[in-house]
Design an enzyme around this catalytic site. Sequence first.
Site, PDB file in Angstrom:
ATOM      1  N   GLU A 237      21.550   8.250 -25.709  1.00 35.74           N
ATOM      2  CA  GLU A 237      20.447   7.378 -26.127  1.00 35.74           C
ATOM      3  C   GLU A 237      20.237   7.451 -27.638  1.00 35.74           C
ATOM      4  OE1 GLU A 237      15.785   6.521 -24.870  1.00 35.74           O
ATOM      5  OE2 GLU A 237      16.626   8.522 -24.597  1.00 35.74           O
TER       6      GLU A 237
ATOM      7  N   LYS B 231      15.565  -0.888 -22.545  1.00 36.76           N
ATOM      8  CA  LYS B 231      14.952   0.181 -21.749  1.00 36.76           C
ATOM      9  C   LYS B 231      13.734  -0.346 -20.985  1.00 36.76           C
ATOM     10  CE  LYS B 231      13.367   4.979 -22.512  1.00 36.76           C
ATOM     11  NZ  LYS B 231      13.329   6.043 -23.546  1.00 36.76           N
TER      12      LYS B 231
ATOM     13  N   CYS C  51      17.582   6.282 -20.108  1.00 44.29           N
ATOM     14  CA  CYS C  51      16.748   7.489 -20.118  1.00 44.29           C
ATOM     15  C   CYS C  51      15.666   7.528 -19.038  1.00 44.29           C
ATOM     16  CB  CYS C  51      16.155   7.694 -21.502  1.00 44.29           C
ATOM     17  SG  CYS C  51      15.560   9.388 -21.754  1.00 44.29           S
TER      18      CYS C  51
END
Length: 383
Positions: free
Chosen positions: A119, A195, A232
């Site tokens: 990430e 994300k 994530c």
Amino acid sequence: MSGFEFESLEKTLENHIPEDELTQVKRILFGNSTKKLELPACAVSAASERDFELQGHMFQCASEQLRPPRRIRVGLIQNRIVLPTDAPILDQISAIQSRIAEIVEVAAMCDVNIVCFQETWTMPFAFCTREKELWSEFAESAEEGNTTRFCQELAKKYNMVLVSPILERDGLYSTLWNTAVVISNSGKVLGKTRKNHIPRVGDFNESTYYMEGNTGHKVFQTQFGKISVNICFGRHHPLNWFMYSMNGAEIIFNPSATVGELSEPMWSIEARNAAIANHCYTCAINRVGTEHFKNEFTSGDGKKAHHDLGYFYGSSYVAAPDGSRSPGLSRTRDGLLVVELDLNLNRQISDKWSFKMTGRYAEYAEELAKAVREDFKPNIAKE
């Protein structure tokens, strides 16, 4: 031995479990055993010279009469930042790019088809410092930025798909996003995904930096299979994995940045469980090291101000739909994990367990539609 120095669970088991019991212990903990993948001597030598760990593993898959094998190799790269967090920004980016380039070169020696970085790999994980002005300078265009151009050159050079998570600046509104750019082995930008879930826990209060994603659960058709990127914090949300799978993902990458005291007990479970539940491969990537910041910051939890998040514990691994998983990389060292897998295993396991065929999706959708309404009443029977 401190938590940071503890090298890996696998090495500890091998050092302390009797050999006649070790196979069964690993079977129970990690599922069906993977085979060691023999990697070229030039790659092994280069990894040693460049001081990063190199592992190679192969998942087992039954041969079929009507379909040829669909074997590909994925590469997961975990690394620490190269320069201190207060070094000039361009110097930091250049140093990390140089480090990644030498690891990707080794991946190419190992015939890797798809590589995924961690990430926001081009920068320190600064979304904890409560400061924005300096760190937002790392943000760049997903389509035309310096990092994407760098990755395009690598992709063309090595005939390799690259998954490059960056801090994106959307030029239209100058909005910041936590984004993964997918670059085809032709060198073209195949697309981007943002994300979906932003944490608000401990030091990880990232909502002041970038917005929740608006790209849905996009899947990218590459020459080497259909892939998606669950960035994530999305790994903590089972429905997030599920929707990527429902859109056809055969491999779901999970580039992350997460620290020991916060999440390590969950790490080995979540991606593996997602592979089982969704009949697909999952790839969990985490950075390593401790990143120190000049200005101290607090978490709003009553604890003293501090200059770092703690230690990123690496431990990157790949999980298969049959419940097996590869050994993890080190908790402390830069590393490249090369895993050979056969995408045919996805359907083989789906045929065996039929989780999707037996899922009650219409019922779930109806219940969820009710649950998000303000007048929702839980379905609880009382005496």
